[in-house]
Scaffold this active site. Structure first.
Site, short mmCIF file in Angstrom:
data_model
loop_
_atom_site.label_atom_id
_atom_site.label_comp_id
_atom_site.label_asym_id
_atom_site.label_seq_id
_atom_site.Cartn_x
_atom_site.Cartn_y
_atom_site.Cartn_z
N PRO A 288 0.83 -1.20 0.00
CA PRO A 288 0.00 0.00 0.00
C PRO A 288 0.87 1.25 0.00
O PRO A 288 1.88 1.32 0.69
CB PRO A 288 -0.79 -0.13 1.31
CG PRO A 288 0.10 -0.94 2.20
CD PRO A 288 0.83 -1.89 1.30
N CYS A 358 1.39 28.31 -17.70
CA CYS A 358 0.93 28.72 -19.02
C CYS A 358 0.47 27.51 -19.82
O CYS A 358 1.06 27.14 -20.84
CB CYS A 358 2.04 29.48 -19.75
SG CYS A 358 2.38 31.09 -19.01
#
Length: 433
Positions: A288, A358
């Site tokens: 996990p 951007c």
């Protein structure tokens, strides 16, 4: 996901802290990790798997989040760590993590990484194919160190998840396919090797899986494989690593499945299958990662601009984005966010939280119901403990945020905020320029 809590001032509380205090103290963007929540998840894994089933080990998947402080927490909680690169291995080693509890993964390990893993004495090297096996043999022989390995296999199980985090199907780049004689030939070669000790096998079918059906199917496939290899070429597997991929709910109205939802079903099927096939049940490992750390983290941002586009969308742009969390842009991951200082105000607007890069795709959360937001307001994005810091970049020459580990009464920087000077550290200007 745990219930979102607020104090009497209407401020979001996380890890025993008013997050507005953390933002004021450490700045934004800021990764905040709750030590108590991480430890609680580690202990849940131990109680429901390691303590419940004989000969079982949980190994934290370090790729989710692996500063040195995380290595120390995982060690103190009695779990192992799996690493997927020389850099992750180096992090664990410098942090003082016991190398015998390190599993070294990766589908494209370099020769240097293999050598480093052998020199470091990692507990297991998970070999991804016969080509890598040859390199490993050469390096082990050169160093005079016998390597303990697992072969990673592709069980041919198609889990229901995004194709970018689907790893167990036959066409995956990971592991040895179980079709044909690829695996049997690899096992025969390993059995003949003087420098490699084959302990067993590893599989991982994917990430963000919420039902145990695919995991159980993979166990059925592996039991059949183990039985076949026991008959020919007479190999008895000592270990089976069943990977991870246990889903985490990102919507606060939902709840992540308990770890036992997966492990109990897999262990029952494995035990019954091995008994029926007349072979010993091997030692079992799980991995996990996201399940342990994801909900233990939030990211704090400060609103910079609010741009309503009539009848279409209202953009709330913050001082971070895809550089500190590329997952929404990479594979459409969905996040939930809250107005961290306005928890007691009625949500009256629907907005999209946008990042500062951007790129039109730099969006953190869409269609979010919030009170009116303005420049300077604080936004907290929930469930960002996994795969944010570890996947962060310096795109647009944006420094990476700091990471703070909190518990009631204390807050510690475990990764410093990058500076502009840090961005230029590796730049060089040739003499002729």
């Amino acid at each position: 996901m745990e219930q979102v809590k607020a104090n009497e001032m209407g401020h979001f509380l996380f890890g025993g802290w008013d997050v507005a205090e953390l933002a004021k103290k450490f700045g934004t963007p800021l990764y905040v990790l709750s030590e108590d929540m991480i430890r609680a998840r580690c202990r849940a894994v131990k109680a429901s798997f390691m303590d419940k089933w004989e000969n079982a080990l949980a190994v934290y998947a370090g790729k989710a989040f692996l500063p040195m402080a995380m290595c120390r927490i995982i060690e103190s909680e009695g779990l192992g760590i799996d690493v997927v690169s020389g850099g992750e291995l180096y992090t664990a080693k410098v942090a003082g993590f016991p190398m015998e509890k390190v599993f070294f993964h990766g589908n494209s390990k370099t020769r240097d990484e293999i050598r480093y893993a052998l020199e470091s004495g990692v507990g297991r090297i998970v070999v991804d194919g016969i080509s890598e096996f040859g390199t490993l043999e050469e390096e082990a022989s050169s160093l005079g160190r016998k390597a303990s390995i697992l072969f990673r296999v592709s069980p041919g199980v198609d889990a229901h998840t995004h194709k970018y985090i689907l790893t167990g199907h036959t066409g995956s780049k990971f592991g040895i396919p179980l079709v044909g004689d690829y695996l049997r030939d690899a096992v025969r070669r390993a059995m003949r090797s003087e420098m490699v000790s084959l302990k067993g096998f590893h599989f991982h079918i994917g990430s963000q899986i919420f039902e145990n059906t695919s995991h159980v199917m993979a166990v059925d496939v592996l039991v059949k494989t183990l039985a076949g290899l026991a008959a020919d070429p007479g190999f008895a597997a000592e270990e089976l690593n069943m990977g991870g991929g246990y889903g985490v709910e990102f919507d606060p109205s939902g709840k992540s499945p308990e770890i036992g939802t997966f492990t109990d079903a897999m262990m029952v099927r494995l035990s019954e299958g091995c008994a029926s096939a007349g072979i010993p049940r091997p030692r079992v490992i799980i991995e996990p990662g996201r399940w342990i750390v994801s909900e233990a983290g939030v990211t704090l941002y400060t609103v910079q601009t609010v741009k309503p586009i009539s009848g279409i969308v209202t953009y709330v742009s913050v001082d971070g984005g895809m550089t500190d969390n590329p997952r929404p842009s990479l594979y459409g991951a969905k996040y939930w966010a809250v107005a961290a200082e306005k928890m007691d105000e009625k949500p009256s607007e629907t907005v999209t939280i946008a990042g500062k890069c951007c790129e039109s795709g730099d969006v953190i959360a869409e269609n979010l119901k919030v009170p009116p937001l303005h420049r300077g307001d604080l936004v907290a994005v929930l469930n960002t403990g996994a795969y944010t810091f570890s996947m962060a970049s310096n795109y647009n020459r944006i420094p990476r945020p700091a990471v703070v580990l909190v518990s009631p009464g204390r807050s510690d920087v475990i990764v410093e905020r990058q500076t502009y000077d840090d961005l230029l550290r590796w730049d060089r200007i040739p003499e002729h320029l």
